[in-house]
Scaffold this active site. Structure first.
Site, PDB file in Angstrom:
ATOM      1  N   GLY A 181      -9.157   9.572  10.639  1.00  0.00           N
ATOM      2  CA  GLY A 181      -8.891   9.207  12.037  1.00  0.00           C
ATOM      3  C   GLY A 181      -8.349  10.389  12.817  1.00  0.00           C
ATOM      4  O   GLY A 181      -8.689  10.599  13.990  1.00  0.00           O
ATOM      5  N   THR A 182      -7.527  11.183  12.160  1.00  0.00           N
ATOM      6  CA  THR A 182      -6.941  12.355  12.825  1.00  0.00           C
ATOM      7  C   THR A 182      -8.025  13.358  13.199  1.00  0.00           C
ATOM      8  O   THR A 182      -8.038  13.887  14.322  1.00  0.00           O
ATOM      9  CB  THR A 182      -5.913  13.035  11.880  1.00  0.00           C
ATOM     10  N   ASN A 227      -2.194   9.597  13.741  1.00  0.00           N
ATOM     11  CA  ASN A 227      -1.326  10.349  12.839  1.00  0.00           C
ATOM     12  C   ASN A 227       0.101  10.333  13.379  1.00  0.00           C
ATOM     13  O   ASN A 227       0.320  10.654  14.541  1.00  0.00           O
ATOM     14  CB  ASN A 227      -1.827  11.787  12.677  1.00  0.00           C
ATOM     15  N   GLY A 283      -0.983   2.301  12.462  1.00  0.00           N
ATOM     16  CA  GLY A 283      -1.395   3.593  11.915  1.00  0.00           C
ATOM     17  C   GLY A 283      -2.764   3.521  11.266  1.00  0.00           C
ATOM     18  O   GLY A 283      -3.377   4.545  10.969  1.00  0.00           O
ATOM     19  N   THR A 309      -6.583   3.392  10.530  1.00  0.00           N
ATOM     20  CA  THR A 309      -7.643   4.152  11.207  1.00  0.00           C
ATOM     21  C   THR A 309      -8.824   3.243  11.578  1.00  0.00           C
ATOM     22  O   THR A 309      -8.796   2.049  11.309  1.00  0.00           O
ATOM     23  CB  THR A 309      -8.119   5.289  10.282  1.00  0.00           C
ATOM     24  N   LYS A 352      -8.621   7.626  -0.338  1.00  0.00           N
ATOM     25  CA  LYS A 352      -8.793   7.308   1.081  1.00  0.00           C
ATOM     26  C   LYS A 352     -10.098   6.555   1.301  1.00  0.00           C
ATOM     27  O   LYS A 352     -11.155   6.936   0.798  1.00  0.00           O
ATOM     28  CB  LYS A 352      -8.771   8.611   1.906  1.00  0.00           C
ATOM     29  N   GLY A 362       0.822  -1.214   0.000  1.00  0.00           N
ATOM     30  CA  GLY A 362       0.000   0.000   0.000  1.00  0.00           C
ATOM     31  C   GLY A 362       0.853   1.260   0.000  1.00  0.00           C
ATOM     32  O   GLY A 362       2.081   1.206   0.080  1.00  0.00           O
ATOM     33  N   HIS A 404      -8.117  15.196   2.111  1.00  0.00           N
ATOM     34  CA  HIS A 404      -7.266  14.057   1.769  1.00  0.00           C
ATOM     35  C   HIS A 404      -7.377  13.708   0.288  1.00  0.00           C
ATOM     36  O   HIS A 404      -8.327  14.096  -0.390  1.00  0.00           O
ATOM     37  CB  HIS A 404      -7.662  12.824   2.587  1.00  0.00           C
ATOM     38  N   HIS A 405      -6.415  12.895  -0.161  1.00  0.00           N
ATOM     39  CA  HIS A 405      -6.436  12.293  -1.499  1.00  0.00           C
ATOM     40  C   HIS A 405      -7.725  11.483  -1.704  1.00  0.00           C
ATOM     41  O   HIS A 405      -8.331  11.011  -0.729  1.00  0.00           O
ATOM     42  CB  HIS A 405      -5.212  11.381  -1.659  1.00  0.00           C
TER      43      HIS A 405
HETATM   44  N1  LIG Z   1      -1.539   7.013  11.328  1.00  0.00           N
HETATM   45  C1  LIG Z   1      -1.013   7.661  10.281  1.00  0.00           C
HETATM   46  O1  LIG Z   1      -0.112   8.494  10.417  1.00  0.00           O
HETATM   47  C2  LIG Z   1      -1.526   7.339   8.919  1.00  0.00           C
HETATM   48  C3  LIG Z   1      -2.558   6.443   8.785  1.00  0.00           C
HETATM   49  N2  LIG Z   1      -2.993   6.086   7.539  1.00  0.00           N
HETATM   50  C4  LIG Z   1      -3.997   5.033   7.518  1.00  0.00           C
HETATM   51  O2  LIG Z   1      -3.359   3.824   7.104  1.00  0.00           O
HETATM   52  C5  LIG Z   1      -4.287   2.992   6.414  1.00  0.00           C
HETATM   53  C6  LIG Z   1      -3.708   2.600   5.062  1.00  0.00           C
HETATM   54  O3  LIG Z   1      -3.584   3.753   4.257  1.00  0.00           O
HETATM   55  P1  LIG Z   1      -2.936   3.655   2.798  1.00  0.00           P
HETATM   56  O4  LIG Z   1      -1.568   3.089   2.884  1.00  0.00           O
HETATM   57  O5  LIG Z   1      -3.130   4.979   2.171  1.00  0.00           O
HETATM   58  O6  LIG Z   1      -3.904   2.591   2.120  1.00  0.00           O
HETATM   59  P2  LIG Z   1      -3.608   1.639   0.853  1.00  0.00           P
HETATM   60  O7  LIG Z   1      -4.944   1.205   0.367  1.00  0.00           O
HETATM   61  O8  LIG Z   1      -2.665   2.289  -0.090  1.00  0.00           O
HETATM   62  O9  LIG Z   1      -2.831   0.396   1.517  1.00  0.00           O
HETATM   63  C7  LIG Z   1      -3.419  -0.554   2.328  1.00  0.00           C
HETATM   64  C8  LIG Z   1      -2.761  -1.889   1.983  1.00  0.00           C
HETATM   65  O10 LIG Z   1      -3.188  -2.842   2.947  1.00  0.00           O
HETATM   66  C9  LIG Z   1      -3.441  -4.044   2.268  1.00  0.00           C
HETATM   67  N3  LIG Z   1      -4.305  -4.880   3.106  1.00  0.00           N
HETATM   68  C10 LIG Z   1      -5.645  -4.850   3.235  1.00  0.00           C
HETATM   69  N4  LIG Z   1      -6.050  -5.785   4.101  1.00  0.00           N
HETATM   70  C11 LIG Z   1      -4.931  -6.421   4.524  1.00  0.00           C
HETATM   71  C12 LIG Z   1      -4.688  -7.486   5.432  1.00  0.00           C
HETATM   72  N5  LIG Z   1      -5.687  -8.105   6.067  1.00  0.00           N
HETATM   73  N6  LIG Z   1      -3.411  -7.876   5.659  1.00  0.00           N
HETATM   74  C13 LIG Z   1      -2.391  -7.295   5.010  1.00  0.00           C
HETATM   75  N7  LIG Z   1      -2.553  -6.281   4.123  1.00  0.00           N
HETATM   76  C14 LIG Z   1      -3.820  -5.854   3.900  1.00  0.00           C
HETATM   77  C15 LIG Z   1      -4.040  -3.621   0.930  1.00  0.00           C
HETATM   78  O11 LIG Z   1      -3.967  -4.657  -0.045  1.00  0.00           O
HETATM   79  C16 LIG Z   1      -3.163  -2.424   0.605  1.00  0.00           C
HETATM   80  O12 LIG Z   1      -1.997  -2.811  -0.119  1.00  0.00           O
HETATM   81  C17 LIG Z   1      -5.599   3.801   6.364  1.00  0.00           C
HETATM   82  O13 LIG Z   1      -6.415   3.424   7.449  1.00  0.00           O
HETATM   83  C18 LIG Z   1      -5.112   5.230   6.528  1.00  0.00           C
HETATM   84  O14 LIG Z   1      -6.097   6.077   7.031  1.00  0.00           O
HETATM   85  C19 LIG Z   1      -2.463   6.619   6.416  1.00  0.00           C
HETATM   86  C20 LIG Z   1      -1.476   7.548   6.489  1.00  0.00           C
HETATM   87  C21 LIG Z   1      -0.916   7.983   7.750  1.00  0.00           C
HETATM   88  O1  LIG Z   2      -5.512   7.857   4.688  1.00  0.00           O
HETATM   89  C1  LIG Z   2      -4.606   8.725   4.839  1.00  0.00           C
HETATM   90  O2  LIG Z   2      -3.939   9.134   3.911  1.00  0.00           O
HETATM   91  C2  LIG Z   2      -4.366   9.237   6.189  1.00  0.00           C
HETATM   92  N1  LIG Z   2      -4.988   8.688   7.186  1.00  0.00           N
HETATM   93  C3  LIG Z   2      -4.885   9.055   8.548  1.00  0.00           C
HETATM   94  C4  LIG Z   2      -6.204   9.610   9.042  1.00  0.00           C
HETATM   95  O3  LIG Z   2      -7.263   9.119   8.627  1.00  0.00           O
HETATM   96  O4  LIG Z   2      -6.179  10.519   9.868  1.00  0.00           O
HETATM   97  C5  LIG Z   2      -3.700   9.949   8.827  1.00  0.00           C
HETATM   98  C6  LIG Z   2      -3.432  10.957   7.747  1.00  0.00           C
HETATM   99  O5  LIG Z   2      -4.435  11.917   7.799  1.00  0.00           O
HETATM  100  C7  LIG Z   2      -3.358  10.298   6.383  1.00  0.00           C
END
Ligand SMILES: NC(=O)C1=CN([C@@H]2O[C@H](COP(=O)(O)OP(=O)(O)OC[C@H]3O[C@@H](n4cnc5c(N)ncnc54)[C@H](O)[C@@H]3O)[C@@H](O)[C@H]2O)C=CC1
Ligand SMILES: O=C(O)C1=N[C@H](C(=O)O)C[C@H](O)C1
Length: 254
Positions: A150-151, A112, A83, A85, A144, A18, A140-141
């Site tokens: 979540g933030t 976040n 990370g 959400t 999403k 991802g 966001h993009h």
């Molecule tokens: N806490 C933070 O700072 C941040 C949190 N996020 C959160 O992280 C999550 C992922 O975001 P992205 O990377 O943009 O999504 P994405 O869709 O690009 O990547 C998610 C990946 O997880 C895989 N996946 C799905 N179910 C799975 C499982 N059971 N086991 C293993 N892999 C699995 C998918 O095939 C995909 O490759 C979202 O909930 C997003 O909101 C995103 C950016 C920052």
């Molecule tokens: O999906 C994202 O991209 C992000 N997800 C997190 C959220 O839902 O707050 C963190 C950040 O905003 C990027």
């Protein structure tokens, strides 16, 4: 033996194909004191993590998948940095319950990992008691999966709690006629508006208002590398933090 280049922390990554997971794999590979021992995505067997003797697993998957992943990690005594959400109070309580049988094991869940986002939440918490009204806009993009972010949900809860402690009632306005959704979603009595556009990464504005003035606190993640220092800090710290830690602010000791 102390941890470092000669004894790196063994890290697994879930969601490795991802947007975030792939960035985490690169960041961990570039850190001399950490080693990627498993990089898994949907369809891969979680048992590969125990096979690879992962000590810490980083999860950036999907709100529908994360709880099952976490249960596997806790059952197998693997520390987690999460990370993904979708963590409601109920979900957090479930994780605390699982951890009760695993003294010494740590799980860090952070909505976040970007330093500026954590600071923005803290500043908003501080400002909350001084203003009559507050609203949040998260941008966001368009790939999403969830809304609100979540933030934004976490920020809303922190701000609402600070307002309650100060004895403030929800802000009033004169709007009585509206198209459904035009005034956003209510999260703990705070209105949250979600924007989705290609070109954006992750952005949040917390707007405070009272007669004669407004205050806007804004954070922008222009690139997913902005989350990496926080994720790597979490990986290094979680092994020494038993129980559930919610929010990077607790690791940064803000
Ligand atoms: N806490 C933070 O700072 C941040 C949190 N996020 C959160 O992280 C999550 C992922 O975001 P992205 O990377 O943009 O999504 P994405 O869709 O690009 O990547 C998610 C990946 O997880 C895989 N996946 C799905 N179910 C799975 C499982 N059971 N086991 C293993 N892999 C699995 C998918 O095939 C995909 O490759 C979202 O909930 C997003 O909101 C995103 C950016 C920052
Ligand atoms: O999906 C994202 O991209 C992000 N997800 C997190 C959220 O839902 O707050 C963190 C950040 O905003 C990027």
């Amino acid at each position: 033996m102390t941890r470092g280049e000669n004894n790196p922390i063994r890290v697994g990554v879930l969601g490795a194909r991802g947007r975030m997971g792939a960035t985490v794999v690169r960041a961990v590979e570039a850190a001399p004191d950490l080693e990627v021992v498993a990089a898994l995505d949907a369809g891969d067997e979680l048992s590969a993590l125990t096979g690879a003797r992962a000590e810490v697993v980083v999860d950036f998957t999907h709100p529908d998948a994360v709880l099952d992943n976490l249960r596997f990690l806790v059952e197998n005594g693997i520390a987690a940095v999460v990370g993904t959400t979708g963590f409601t109070e109920e979900r957090l309580s479930t994780v605390r319950e699982w951890l009760r049988d695993k003294p010494g094991l740590g799980v860090l869940v952070a909505p976040n990992f970007a330093l500026g986002a954590v600071l923005a939440m803290r500043f908003a918490q501080q400002a909350a008691r001084f203003y009559e009204s507050v609203e949040i806009i998260e941008l966001h993009h368009n790939r999403k999966a969830d809304a609100p972010s979540g933030t934004a949900a976490h920020t809303a809860r922190l701000v609402a709690e600070a307002r309650r402690e100060a004895g403030l009632k929800p802000g009033a306005d004169a709007t009585t006629s509206e198209v459904d959704g035009a005034r956003g979603a209510l999260v703990d009595e705070v209105r949250v508006h979600s924007v989705r556009l290609p070109g954006l990464v992750a952005h949040e504005e917390i707007l405070f208002g009272q007669e004669g003035e407004t205050l806007t606190i804004r954070h922008d993640s222009m690139d997913r590398t902005s989350f990496m220092p926080g994720v790597l800090l979490g990986v290094r710290e979680v092994l020494g933090r038993p129980g559930l830690t919610v929010g990077l602010e607790n690791v940064l000791d803000l």
